[in-house]
Each structure stands twice: as structure tokens, then as C-alpha cells.
Scaffold this motif. Sequence first.
Motif, PDB file in Angstrom:
ATOM      1  N   PHE A  34      31.743   2.015  53.570  1.00  0.00           N
ATOM      2  CA  PHE A  34      31.398   0.601  53.506  1.00  0.00           C
ATOM      3  C   PHE A  34      31.710  -0.098  54.829  1.00  0.00           C
ATOM      4  CE2 PHE A  34      33.269  -3.690  52.561  1.00  0.00           C
ATOM      5  CZ  PHE A  34      32.072  -4.366  52.445  1.00  0.00           C
ATOM      6  N   LEU A  35      32.897   0.106  55.369  1.00  0.00           N
ATOM      7  CA  LEU A  35      33.334  -0.609  56.570  1.00  0.00           C
ATOM      8  C   LEU A  35      32.615  -0.178  57.844  1.00  0.00           C
ATOM      9  CD1 LEU A  35      37.198  -0.790  56.068  1.00  0.00           C
ATOM     10  CD2 LEU A  35      35.575  -2.696  56.011  1.00  0.00           C
ATOM     11  N   PHE A  36      32.282   1.105  57.966  1.00  0.00           N
ATOM     12  CA  PHE A  36      31.829   1.606  59.255  1.00  0.00           C
ATOM     13  C   PHE A  36      30.421   2.182  59.283  1.00  0.00           C
ATOM     14  CE2 PHE A  36      36.507   2.206  59.090  1.00  0.00           C
ATOM     15  CZ  PHE A  36      36.829   1.153  59.925  1.00  0.00           C
ATOM     16  N   GLU A  37      29.827   2.467  58.117  1.00  0.00           N
ATOM     17  CA  GLU A  37      28.489   3.059  58.128  1.00  0.00           C
ATOM     18  C   GLU A  37      27.468   2.173  57.423  1.00  0.00           C
ATOM     19  OE1 GLU A  37      28.089   7.295  57.428  1.00  0.00           O
ATOM     20  OE2 GLU A  37      30.253   7.504  57.671  1.00  0.00           O
ATOM     21  N   ASP A  38      27.610   2.011  56.126  1.00  0.00           N
ATOM     22  CA  ASP A  38      26.635   1.246  55.349  1.00  0.00           C
ATOM     23  C   ASP A  38      26.707  -0.244  55.669  1.00  0.00           C
ATOM     24  OD1 ASP A  38      24.561   1.035  53.476  1.00  0.00           O
ATOM     25  OD2 ASP A  38      25.960   0.667  51.846  1.00  0.00           O
ATOM     26  N   LYS A  39      27.908  -0.777  55.761  1.00  0.00           N
ATOM     27  CA  LYS A  39      28.195  -2.158  56.126  1.00  0.00           C
ATOM     28  C   LYS A  39      27.566  -3.191  55.202  1.00  0.00           C
ATOM     29  CE  LYS A  39      29.206  -1.099  60.872  1.00  0.00           C
ATOM     30  NZ  LYS A  39      29.061  -1.467  62.256  1.00  0.00           N
ATOM     31  N   LYS A  40      27.274  -2.788  53.964  1.00  0.00           N
ATOM     32  CA  LYS A  40      26.831  -3.759  52.974  1.00  0.00           C
ATOM     33  C   LYS A  40      27.393  -3.354  51.623  1.00  0.00           C
ATOM     34  CE  LYS A  40      22.274  -1.661  52.340  1.00  0.00           C
ATOM     35  NZ  LYS A  40      22.110  -0.689  53.398  1.00  0.00           N
ATOM     36  N   GLY A  41      27.708  -4.349  50.806  1.00  0.00           N
ATOM     37  CA  GLY A  41      28.278  -4.047  49.504  1.00  0.00           C
ATOM     38  C   GLY A  41      28.394  -5.287  48.649  1.00  0.00           C
ATOM     39  N   VAL A  42      28.984  -5.103  47.488  1.00  0.00           N
ATOM     40  CA  VAL A  42      29.200  -6.199  46.546  1.00  0.00           C
ATOM     41  C   VAL A  42      30.690  -6.543  46.531  1.00  0.00           C
ATOM     42  CG1 VAL A  42      27.172  -5.692  45.141  1.00  0.00           C
ATOM     43  CG2 VAL A  42      29.332  -4.582  44.598  1.00  0.00           C
ATOM     44  N   CYS A  43      31.076  -7.476  45.677  1.00  0.00           N
ATOM     45  CA  CYS A  43      32.438  -8.015  45.699  1.00  0.00           C
ATOM     46  C   CYS A  43      33.507  -6.928  45.619  1.00  0.00           C
ATOM     47  CB  CYS A  43      32.622  -9.059  44.605  1.00  0.00           C
ATOM     48  SG  CYS A  43      32.175  -8.506  42.961  1.00  0.00           S
ATOM     49  N   ARG A  44      33.294  -5.904  44.794  1.00  0.00           N
ATOM     50  CA  ARG A  44      34.333  -4.867  44.671  1.00  0.00           C
ATOM     51  C   ARG A  44      34.543  -4.114  45.981  1.00  0.00           C
ATOM     52  NH1 ARG A  44      30.692  -1.191  40.957  1.00  0.00           N
ATOM     53  NH2 ARG A  44      29.738   0.064  42.565  1.00  0.00           N
ATOM     54  N   PHE A  50      39.459  -4.953  51.765  1.00  0.00           N
ATOM     55  CA  PHE A  50      40.470  -5.901  52.222  1.00  0.00           C
ATOM     56  C   PHE A  50      41.868  -5.458  51.798  1.00  0.00           C
ATOM     57  CE2 PHE A  50      42.985  -9.800  52.071  1.00  0.00           C
ATOM     58  CZ  PHE A  50      42.733 -10.306  53.335  1.00  0.00           C
ATOM     59  N   ALA A  51      42.008  -5.032  50.551  1.00  0.00           N
ATOM     60  CA  ALA A  51      43.322  -4.572  50.072  1.00  0.00           C
ATOM     61  C   ALA A  51      43.805  -3.367  50.871  1.00  0.00           C
ATOM     62  CB  ALA A  51      43.255  -4.241  48.582  1.00  0.00           C
ATOM     63  N   MET A  52      42.907  -2.432  51.166  1.00  0.00           N
ATOM     64  CA  MET A  52      43.307  -1.256  51.933  1.00  0.00           C
ATOM     65  C   MET A  52      43.717  -1.650  53.352  1.00  0.00           C
ATOM     66  SD  MET A  52      41.363   2.308  52.726  1.00  0.00           S
ATOM     67  CE  MET A  52      41.797   3.054  51.164  1.00  0.00           C
ATOM     68  N   MET A  53      42.964  -2.551  53.957  1.00  0.00           N
ATOM     69  CA  MET A  53      43.316  -2.990  55.310  1.00  0.00           C
ATOM     70  C   MET A  53      44.685  -3.670  55.324  1.00  0.00           C
ATOM     71  SD  MET A  53      39.593  -4.383  56.479  1.00  0.00           S
ATOM     72  CE  MET A  53      39.754  -4.541  58.240  1.00  0.00           C
ATOM     73  N   MET A  54      44.966  -4.472  54.315  1.00  0.00           N
ATOM     74  CA  MET A  54      46.267  -5.135  54.242  1.00  0.00           C
ATOM     75  C   MET A  54      47.384  -4.108  54.050  1.00  0.00           C
ATOM     76  SD  MET A  54      45.705  -8.296  54.841  1.00  0.00           S
ATOM     77  CE  MET A  54      44.403  -7.667  55.910  1.00  0.00           C
ATOM     78  N   ARG A  55      47.157  -3.132  53.169  1.00  0.00           N
ATOM     79  CA  ARG A  55      48.167  -2.080  52.965  1.00  0.00           C
ATOM     80  C   ARG A  55      48.448  -1.334  54.254  1.00  0.00           C
ATOM     81  NH1 ARG A  55      45.041   0.410  48.663  1.00  0.00           N
ATOM     82  NH2 ARG A  55      44.847  -1.293  47.211  1.00  0.00           N
ATOM     83  N   MET A  56      47.390  -1.013  54.987  1.00  0.00           N
ATOM     84  CA  MET A  56      47.565  -0.285  56.250  1.00  0.00           C
ATOM     85  C   MET A  56      48.342  -1.122  57.266  1.00  0.00           C
ATOM     86  SD  MET A  56      43.871   1.588  56.512  1.00  0.00           S
ATOM     87  CE  MET A  56      44.259   2.513  57.987  1.00  0.00           C
ATOM     88  N   GLY A  57      48.279  -2.439  57.118  1.00  0.00           N
ATOM     89  CA  GLY A  57      49.023  -3.328  58.004  1.00  0.00           C
ATOM     90  C   GLY A  57      50.406  -3.674  57.496  1.00  0.00           C
ATOM     91  N   GLY A  58      50.821  -3.044  56.399  1.00  0.00           N
ATOM     92  CA  GLY A  58      52.161  -3.258  55.878  1.00  0.00           C
ATOM     93  C   GLY A  58      52.291  -4.372  54.857  1.00  0.00           C
TER      94      GLY A  58
END
Length: 72
Positions: A34-44, A50-58
Motif C-alpha cells: 500500500f505505502l510503496f507500490e499500489d499507493k491507493k486504498g480504503v480507510c483500513r 499509520f499505526a505501523m508507522m507510529m509503532r516503528m517510531g516508538g
Amino acid sequence: EQLANRALDYFKANLAYHFDHQSMDPEKNRVDYFLFEDKKGVCRHFANAFAMMMRMGGVRSRVVGGYMGGQF
């Protein structure tokens, strides 16, 4: 706050909301795809990314999904 704003800036600049949630390839990692190839999606897709990015940032985060219908 800085981390969240950077993630949101990335979302705004690179991703699009798209109603065809079947467009994602189930064989690939959904968040990376989703983030780097398709770059389109729905709310989920946005919520999980976003949750994964926040987790990776602590930042402790999780996604709660679903809704409950009702009557007025």
C-alpha cells in the motif's frame, strides 16, 4: 507530534483513497504494498499503515475497527 505530522504529510503527498479495495495483491505485505507500490486504498489501509508507522517510531498504537449500527 512531529512523527505523526511527517506520516500524514507522506500520506497526503503520495497516497490516494480508492474505493476498489480488491486492487491490492494478497500475496504481498499489505502495508508495504500500500505505502510503496499500489499507493491507493480504503480507510483500513490508511489506518493500518499509520499505526505501523507510529509503532516503528516508538509510539504505542493499535487499530480498532468496525462499527455498530443503531436507530435514532
